[in-house]
Design an enzyme around this catalytic site. Structure first.
Site, mmCIF file in Angstrom:
data_model
loop_
_atom_site.group_PDB
_atom_site.id
_atom_site.type_symbol
_atom_site.label_atom_id
_atom_site.label_comp_id
_atom_site.label_asym_id
_atom_site.label_seq_id
_atom_site.Cartn_x
_atom_site.Cartn_y
_atom_site.Cartn_z
ATOM 1 N N ASP A 49 40.344 20.368 27.097
ATOM 2 C CA ASP A 49 39.746 21.257 28.093
ATOM 3 C C ASP A 49 38.299 20.818 28.284
ATOM 4 O OD1 ASP A 49 38.699 23.193 29.715
ATOM 5 O OD2 ASP A 49 38.825 24.825 28.242
ATOM 6 N N ASP A 108 42.110 26.492 35.400
ATOM 7 C CA ASP A 108 41.603 27.694 34.751
ATOM 8 C C ASP A 108 40.501 28.311 35.602
ATOM 9 O OD1 ASP A 108 40.684 29.703 33.072
ATOM 10 O OD2 ASP A 108 39.649 28.351 31.715
ATOM 11 N N GLU A 162 43.002 20.372 30.902
ATOM 12 C CA GLU A 162 42.664 21.620 31.596
ATOM 13 C C GLU A 162 41.258 21.522 32.179
ATOM 14 O OE1 GLU A 162 41.061 25.907 30.051
ATOM 15 O OE2 GLU A 162 42.649 24.943 28.891
ATOM 16 N N HIS A 212 30.695 25.972 23.919
ATOM 17 C CA HIS A 212 31.222 26.633 22.728
ATOM 18 C C HIS A 212 30.597 26.137 21.433
ATOM 19 C CE1 HIS A 212 35.178 27.950 24.884
ATOM 20 N NE2 HIS A 212 34.103 28.579 25.321
ATOM 21 N N GLU A 240 35.146 28.925 18.675
ATOM 22 C CA GLU A 240 36.589 29.082 18.589
ATOM 23 C C GLU A 240 37.170 28.489 17.311
ATOM 24 O OE1 GLU A 240 38.160 27.690 22.303
ATOM 25 O OE2 GLU A 240 37.308 29.378 23.400
ATOM 26 N N LYS A 252 44.660 34.251 31.559
ATOM 27 C CA LYS A 252 43.779 35.100 30.765
ATOM 28 C C LYS A 252 43.785 36.490 31.391
ATOM 29 C CE LYS A 252 40.584 31.272 29.730
ATOM 30 N NZ LYS A 252 39.262 30.695 30.119
ATOM 31 N N GLN A 305 34.509 20.511 26.294
ATOM 32 C CA GLN A 305 34.446 21.771 25.560
ATOM 33 C C GLN A 305 35.469 21.906 24.445
ATOM 34 O OE1 GLN A 305 33.098 25.502 27.546
ATOM 35 N NE2 GLN A 305 35.263 26.018 27.422
ATOM 36 N N GLU A 306 36.714 21.500 24.702
ATOM 37 C CA GLU A 306 37.762 21.716 23.708
ATOM 38 C C GLU A 306 38.612 20.460 23.523
ATOM 39 O OE1 GLU A 306 40.201 25.169 24.382
ATOM 40 O OE2 GLU A 306 38.525 26.313 25.204
ATOM 41 N N HIS A 346 43.207 32.844 24.807
ATOM 42 C CA HIS A 346 42.174 33.742 24.280
ATOM 43 C C HIS A 346 40.879 33.523 25.064
ATOM 44 C CE1 HIS A 346 40.410 30.368 21.502
ATOM 45 N NE2 HIS A 346 40.826 29.898 22.663
ATOM 46 N N ARG A 347 39.785 34.155 24.620
ATOM 47 C CA ARG A 347 38.452 33.874 25.128
ATOM 48 C C ARG A 347 37.557 33.493 23.946
ATOM 49 N NH1 ARG A 347 38.065 34.976 30.694
ATOM 50 N NH2 ARG A 347 36.452 33.383 30.451
ATOM 51 N N SER A 348 36.430 32.877 24.247
ATOM 52 C CA SER A 348 35.538 32.446 23.164
ATOM 53 C C SER A 348 34.933 33.633 22.430
ATOM 54 C CB SER A 348 34.434 31.544 23.711
ATOM 55 O OG SER A 348 33.756 32.166 24.783
ATOM 56 N N LYS A 406 46.842 29.070 23.583
ATOM 57 C CA LYS A 406 45.708 28.547 22.828
ATOM 58 C C LYS A 406 44.886 29.738 22.339
ATOM 59 C CE LYS A 406 42.279 27.490 26.458
ATOM 60 N NZ LYS A 406 41.294 26.470 26.898
ATOM 61 N N SER A 447 32.538 30.438 28.991
ATOM 62 C CA SER A 447 32.812 29.528 30.099
ATOM 63 C C SER A 447 33.704 30.275 31.080
ATOM 64 C CB SER A 447 33.502 28.260 29.582
ATOM 65 O OG SER A 447 33.859 27.410 30.645
#
Length: 435
Positions: free
Chosen positions: A245, A316, A289, A158, A208, A341, A166-167, A369-371, A392, A45
């Site tokens: 998120d 983001d 987010e 994800h 993740e 990031k 997403q999160e 982080h990243r996925s 995160k 993403s």
């Protein structure tokens, strides 16, 4: 006896990230014999204005995702330009890399190639000075451990759970230390697994590490999290809160948003804002987010005006760790926090500049982080170095996620009585921690 800190060698290697896609690791050697490496993550993403990853585009190899071109850039033109530079001069090195590329989004040499060199140099500099990475970047006063926001339910890009958002994260806001925050989170994660298994739902995990069950509604994700918090013996809101998120760019654009779960429907930004308002009233939510798409500045502005005094509004995809967009967000009062990031902007120096802008505005910062991750724990030290107060790194599951959390537990132990930990979602707590 001083150590020769001039860069003498640079090499790169293609490795695989946590999704099995190619990325690269860069190793820098100094004249004094020190070597240090850093690996570069990759996101699924992504914001439209992020630094560009240089990929090979050869469909016969890794489906075009190979990074041999990036490796060639590292070992060729980049190595020629930075060999002989002092690794202790991070800004000088990074400026050389930025000028060498010469594009606004690092598309010529690749943000992945440039970041690998920048991170490896920072780590080599720390080793040369016999300092932990967080102290080398942030100084001896870098002692604030970040609040871990753990992604326990995955949706969007994800996972194949069907969740629009997403999160769904948990934040152990009542924990007295980082190590205890991890215990709170791990116990709640285990309780959530038990609840999902009891109800015949999948406990397979997404990119993740969060569970990816097929739920009947987006709200059901929050219901399960609240139930898991309670089942683990904690109080929702007091001990553990929820952070979201939605990654709204994945389901909306031009002020219109299409939600699929529970019956396909299209709503406007006011309708989405109303949903968030109801959720904030119902669940112990402390942070949202990317609640609106990256092209929907008005959505962010409206949410900050309506809900910014109650929760953290994080940018983001709209800000992409870029000082240009962060300044615009500050001027437009579009949020009150920014996700950070390193690979969105491409160098350690530019990332620090982005963070400093946020601090100057009195905004919160969450390192992410990243996925598509590696086991490199650079962002753990970086979060402490910049006094982020939040990080995160996914669920308390999967080695590439735990590498960051475990490193932070090491840092807290090493700092001893100097270690600070606070709830960043209360301004008073953050002010006391940073004073």
């Amino acid at each position: 006896m001083s150590i020769n800190t001039l860069i003498t060698t640079i090499r790169a290697q293609e490795i695989l990230d946590s999704r099995g896609n190619p990325t690269l690791t860069v190793t820098i050697g100094l004249g004094g014999g020190i070597e240090a490496s850093a690996s570069v993550p990759s996101g699924a993403s992504t914001g439209a204005n992020e630094a560009v990853e240089l990929r090979d585009g050869d469909p016969a190899r890794y489906g075009g995702k190979g990074v041999l071109k990036a490796i060639k850039a590292v070992e060729g033109v980049i190595a020629d330009a930075v060999r002989g530079l002092d690794a202790l001069d991070q800004e000088g090195l990074d400026r050389r890399l930025i000028d060498l590329d010469g594009t606004p989004n690092k598309e010529r040499l690749g943000g992945n190639a440039i970041l690998g060199v920048s991170m490896a140099a920072a780590r080599a500099s720390a080793l040369a000075r016999d300092l932990p990475l967080h102290a080398a970047i942030g100084g001896q006063g870098a002692t604030l451990l970040p609040m871990p926001c753990m992604n326990v339910l995955n949706g969007g890009k994800h996972a194949d759970s069907g969740l629009d958002f997403q999160e769904f994260m948990i934040a152990p806001v009542g924990a007295p230390s980082f190590v205890e925050a991890m215990r709170y989170g791990a116990e709640t994660y285990a309780a959530l697994r038990t609840l999902l298994h009891r109800d015949g739902l999948s406990t397979a995990v997404g990119d993740e590490g969060g569970f990816a069950p097929a739920l009947k509604s987006n709200e059901a994700a929050c219901d399960y999290i609240v139930a898991a918090i309670e089942a683990a013996g904690y109080k929702p809101g007091r001990d553990i809160a929820i952070a979201l998120d939605p990654a709204a760019s994945s389901f909306g654009a031009d002020g219109a948003y299409k939600l699929e779960l529970g019956g396909a429907r299209e709503i406007d930004r006011a309708g989405l804002l109303a949903i968030f308002g109801r959720w904030i009233d119902t669940y112990p939510i402390v942070s949202i987010e990317d609640g609106f798409a990256e092209d929907d500045w008005q959505g962010f502005i409206d949410q900050t005006a309506a809900q910014g005094d109650r929760i953290q509004i994080v940018g983001d995809d709209i800000t992409v760790t870029n000082p240009i967009f962060i300044r615009e967000a500050i001027d437009r009062k579009a949020m009150n926090a920014v996700l950070i990031k390193l690979n969105q902007i491409g160098t350690v120096t530019e990332t620090v500049e982005a963070v400093n802008l946020c601090h100057q505005a009195g905004w919160n910062v969450m390192v992410s982080h990243r996925s598509g991750e590696t086991v490199d724990s650079f962002i753990a030290d970086f979060a402490v170095a910049i006094g982020a107060g939040q990080i995160k790194s996914g669920a308390p599951c999967r080695g590439e996620r735990l590498a960051k959390y475990n490193r932070l537990m090491e840092i807290e132990r090493a700092l001893g009585d100097k270690a600070l930990f606070a709830n960043p979602f209360t301004k008073r707590a953050q002010s006391e921690a940073l004073s």
